[in-house]
Design a protein around this motif. Sequence first.
Motif, PDB file in Angstrom:
ATOM      1  N   GLN A  42       0.832  -1.207   0.000  1.00 12.41           N
ATOM      2  CA  GLN A  42       0.000   0.000   0.000  1.00 12.41           C
ATOM      3  C   GLN A  42       0.865   1.255   0.000  1.00 12.41           C
ATOM      4  N   LEU A  43       1.956   1.225   0.754  1.00 12.37           N
ATOM      5  CA  LEU A  43       2.873   2.366   0.770  1.00 12.37           C
ATOM      6  C   LEU A  43       3.478   2.585  -0.608  1.00 12.37           C
ATOM      7  N   SER A  44       3.882   1.514  -1.270  1.00 10.59           N
ATOM      8  CA  SER A  44       4.477   1.670  -2.606  1.00 10.59           C
ATOM      9  C   SER A  44       3.455   2.245  -3.590  1.00 10.59           C
ATOM     10  N   THR A  45       2.180   1.908  -3.423  1.00  8.28           N
ATOM     11  CA  THR A  45       1.132   2.489  -4.274  1.00  8.28           C
ATOM     12  C   THR A  45       1.017   3.990  -4.017  1.00  8.28           C
ATOM     13  N   MET A  46       1.069   4.401  -2.753  1.00  6.87           N
ATOM     14  CA  MET A  46       1.036   5.829  -2.420  1.00  6.87           C
ATOM     15  C   MET A  46       2.212   6.565  -3.051  1.00  6.87           C
ATOM     16  N   ILE A  47       3.395   5.984  -2.951  1.00  5.53           N
ATOM     17  CA  ILE A  47       4.597   6.598  -3.516  1.00  5.53           C
ATOM     18  C   ILE A  47       4.481   6.670  -5.033  1.00  5.53           C
ATOM     19  N   SER A  48       3.991   5.617  -5.637  1.00  2.00           N
ATOM     20  CA  SER A  48       3.832   5.563  -7.092  1.00  2.00           C
ATOM     21  C   SER A  48       2.887   6.683  -7.565  1.00  2.00           C
ATOM     22  N   LEU A  49       1.783   6.876  -6.867  1.00  2.00           N
ATOM     23  CA  LEU A  49       0.851   7.936  -7.215  1.00  2.00           C
ATOM     24  C   LEU A  49       1.498   9.315  -7.084  1.00  2.00           C
ATOM     25  N   GLN A  50       2.299   9.488  -6.044  1.00  2.00           N
ATOM     26  CA  GLN A  50       3.017  10.746  -5.836  1.00  2.00           C
ATOM     27  C   GLN A  50       4.013  10.996  -6.977  1.00  2.00           C
ATOM     28  N   LEU A  51       4.702   9.955  -7.410  1.00  2.00           N
ATOM     29  CA  LEU A  51       5.651  10.079  -8.516  1.00  2.00           C
ATOM     30  C   LEU A  51       4.929  10.452  -9.806  1.00  2.00           C
ATOM     31  N   GLN A  52       3.782   9.829 -10.062  1.00  2.00           N
ATOM     32  CA  GLN A  52       3.051  10.094 -11.285  1.00  2.00           C
ATOM     33  C   GLN A  52       2.471  11.507 -11.308  1.00  2.00           C
ATOM     34  N   GLN A  53       2.090  12.040 -10.154  1.00  2.00           N
ATOM     35  CA  GLN A  53       1.575  13.402 -10.096  1.00  2.00           C
ATOM     36  C   GLN A  53       2.661  14.418 -10.436  1.00  2.00           C
ATOM     37  N   ALA A  54       3.887  14.094 -10.053  1.00  2.00           N
ATOM     38  CA  ALA A  54       5.005  15.000 -10.330  1.00  2.00           C
ATOM     39  C   ALA A  54       5.452  14.895 -11.770  1.00  2.00           C
ATOM     40  N   GLY A  55       5.132  13.744 -12.379  1.00  2.00           N
ATOM     41  CA  GLY A  55       5.418  13.545 -13.787  1.00  2.00           C
ATOM     42  C   GLY A  55       6.812  13.222 -14.061  1.00  2.00           C
TER      43      GLY A  55
END
Length: 179
Positions: free
Chosen positions: A166-179
């Motif tokens: 779940q943490l890796s999913t949160m981090i992944s979403l954060q990375l994708q928002q930054a582009g």
Amino acid sequence: MRTIPLLLLLLLSACSSQPDISYYQLPAVVAGNAGENAKPLYIEPVQVAGYLNGRGLVLQVSDVELVTARQHLWAEALDQQLQRQLRDLLALEAAGFSPVLQAGADTPRLTVQLARFHGQPDGYAVIGGRFAISSQPGSQAFTLRVPLANDGYPALVTALAEGLQQLSTMISLQLQQAG
């Protein structure tokens, strides 16, 4: 004369009655391959709170008391397992990013600090702390609670691994928002 063999037998049986030690590791993740145009991402060694630095799995037994298991131990250092797990999970989830083993001068870095990574008496595993991505301002706090499917340490380790997912999913979403 018979007392010597009897004493020897008692000593040997006392030694054999000591509880077995069990070793645990987070389940392996089959890492994926990033695309050709994926940006590199370096995952710093995970920083864990001092009480998590030991070999034993940790249980919170009250609001103020934590206990480290003596017979239920991590098979290898927890911070090393966590770094490898996050690297493998993010290789699968973080579209557009590819975790690398060495960082270049302009490689974004992921820093994770864990203040909580233990079981609770109510049948949950809890993971809490902060993460930051060097290419983004600030850090993000998180607390994740995952129910244990069964009683016991194997169920705790499985639930902790689910929380890490779940943490890796949160981090992944954060990375994708930054582009």
